[in-house]
Design a protein around this motif. Structure first.
Motif, PDB file in Angstrom:
ATOM      1  N   GLU A   1       0.733  -1.518  -0.090  1.00 16.06           N
ATOM      2  CA  GLU A   1      -0.123   0.117   0.100  1.00 16.06           C
ATOM      3  C   GLU A   1       0.806   1.144   0.170  1.00 16.06           C
ATOM      4  O   GLU A   1       0.679   2.300  -0.674  1.00 16.06           O
ATOM      5  CB  GLU A   1      -0.935   0.054   1.197  1.00 16.06           C
TER       6      GLU A   1
ATOM      7  N   LYS B   1       2.015   1.770  -3.426  1.00 12.03           N
ATOM      8  CA  LYS B   1       1.128   2.502  -4.311  1.00 12.03           C
ATOM      9  C   LYS B   1       0.889   4.072  -3.967  1.00 12.03           C
ATOM     10  O   LYS B   1       0.722   4.981  -4.964  1.00 12.03           O
ATOM     11  CB  LYS B   1      -0.267   1.810  -3.917  1.00 12.03           C
ATOM     12  N   GLN B   2       1.220   4.423  -2.878  1.00 12.98           N
ATOM     13  CA  GLN B   2       0.876   5.726  -2.442  1.00 12.98           C
ATOM     14  C   GLN B   2       2.072   6.480  -3.125  1.00 12.98           C
ATOM     15  O   GLN B   2       2.024   7.629  -3.335  1.00 12.98           O
ATOM     16  CB  GLN B   2       0.823   5.848  -0.742  1.00 12.98           C
ATOM     17  N   LYS B   3       3.297   5.962  -2.826  1.00 14.76           N
ATOM     18  CA  LYS B   3       4.396   6.752  -3.526  1.00 14.76           C
ATOM     19  C   LYS B   3       4.076   6.913  -5.091  1.00 14.76           C
ATOM     20  O   LYS B   3       4.526   7.836  -5.452  1.00 14.76           O
ATOM     21  CB  LYS B   3       5.825   5.773  -3.142  1.00 14.76           C
ATOM     22  N   LEU B   4       3.668   5.847  -5.517  1.00 17.88           N
ATOM     23  CA  LEU B   4       3.604   6.136  -6.981  1.00 17.88           C
ATOM     24  C   LEU B   4       2.497   7.191  -7.223  1.00 17.88           C
ATOM     25  O   LEU B   4       2.547   7.978  -8.172  1.00 17.88           O
ATOM     26  CB  LEU B   4       3.036   4.856  -7.726  1.00 17.88           C
ATOM     27  N   GLN B   5       1.461   7.352  -6.207  1.00 15.31           N
ATOM     28  CA  GLN B   5       0.430   8.265  -6.372  1.00 15.31           C
ATOM     29  C   GLN B   5       1.246   9.668  -6.251  1.00 15.31           C
ATOM     30  O   GLN B   5       0.691  10.628  -6.909  1.00 15.31           O
ATOM     31  CB  GLN B   5      -0.719   7.957  -5.586  1.00 15.31           C
ATOM     32  N   VAL B   6       2.031   9.739  -5.129  1.00 14.41           N
ATOM     33  CA  VAL B   6       2.529  11.197  -5.002  1.00 14.41           C
ATOM     34  C   VAL B   6       3.594  11.279  -6.182  1.00 14.41           C
ATOM     35  O   VAL B   6       3.637  12.710  -6.364  1.00 14.41           O
ATOM     36  CB  VAL B   6       3.541  11.020  -3.525  1.00 14.41           C
TER      37      VAL B   6
ATOM     38  N   GLU C   1       3.124  10.596  -9.193  1.00 17.51           N
ATOM     39  CA  GLU C   1       2.312  11.246 -10.380  1.00 17.51           C
ATOM     40  C   GLU C   1       1.957  12.543 -10.071  1.00 17.51           C
ATOM     41  O   GLU C   1       1.880  13.458 -11.129  1.00 17.51           O
ATOM     42  CB  GLU C   1       1.312  10.195 -10.584  1.00 17.51           C
ATOM     43  N   TYR C   2       1.462  12.960  -9.014  1.00 21.68           N
ATOM     44  CA  TYR C   2       1.007  14.139  -8.550  1.00 21.68           C
ATOM     45  C   TYR C   2       2.153  15.278  -8.639  1.00 21.68           C
ATOM     46  O   TYR C   2       1.890  16.318  -9.359  1.00 21.68           O
ATOM     47  CB  TYR C   2       0.419  14.111  -7.089  1.00 21.68           C
TER      48      TYR C   2
END
Length: 234
Positions: free
Chosen positions: A91, A94-99, A101-102
């Motif tokens: 998890e 996944k959060q790292k990838l979302q950050v 991308e942001y």
């Protein structure tokens, strides 16, 4: 009955001889002492060294034990935190990838050096499109930060209140990041109430650094680090 008397006489004689070796000892010349005082002094010194060493060892061990007891709660907390991270590792990834991308999306909103002129034109057109009159549009000195550059622009526009508000909204909705700071809206001094309102503000826009500017920033940081550390190699 004669044997006990003879044994008692021998012990008494031995004690007298031993005691005689301890009489008139010169403390400044221990090397000249008889054998028995030398052995006694050696045993006493060895015993003292062993006792002192034993208590010193116990003291250091006790300090180490107290330190370990103090560290135990922190180590337990670290273990629990790392265990929780290990359990939620997927998890967290996944959060790292979302950050990431942001951050990438935000970086895309930063124009390059070649796009700055077009961005300034967009700000100007946003005001003209709302029927505002530009009385001041003056770009300031570029401030280079760690990974981006900041350009302040002093602006003064005049027009109706609603048009000024719409202009501020248009600037906020530009595809590139532009902020309006230090806003001041009011009637121009020395004019009547029917005159158009004037807005003074500082528009700040940002751009990412190109490769040469990033290299220059790194060289400057390395030079500053050498100056900060005394005796650093030149």
């Amino acid at each position: 009955m004669a044997k006990p008397s003879t044994l008692s006489f021998d012990v008494t004689s031995f004690l007298d001889q031993a005691a005689s070796q301890f009489r008139n000892l010169n403390p400044n010349e221990p090397g000249q002492w008889p054998t028995l005082p030398k052995l006694t002094a050696w045993v006493v010194a060895a015993t003292a060294v062993v006792v002192v060493g034993w208590f010193a060892l116990l003291s250091s061990s006790s300090d180490a034990l107290d330190l370990s007891r103090q560290q135990e709660p922190k180590l337990k907390d670290d273990y629990r935190n790392r265990l929780a991270q290990a359990v939620n590792l997927s998890e967290l990834r996944k959060q790292k990838l979302q950050v990431q991308e942001y951050v990438t999306q935000l970086e895309k909103q930063l124009p390059g050096k070649a796009e700055m002129d077009a961005l300034l034109s967009d700000i100007n057109q946003a005001g003209l499109g709302r029927g505002l009159q530009f009385e001041l549009f003056r770009p300031g000195q570029v401030a280079v930060k760690d990974y981006y550059a900041e350009l302040p622009i002093a602006i003064r526009v005049s027009g109706r209140f609603h048009d000024i508000g719409a202009f501020a909204a248009d600037v906020a909705n530009l595809s590139r990041i532009v902020t309006l700071q230090n806003l001041s809206i009011g009637a121009p001094p020395g004019k009547d109430a029917s005159a158009p309102l004037a807005m003074d503000a500082t528009a700040r826009t940002y751009r990412y650094l190109d490769a040469s500017e990033v290299a220059e920033q790194r060289r400057a940081a390395a030079a500053a680090a050498k100056v900060a550390v005394p005796g650093a190699a030149k």
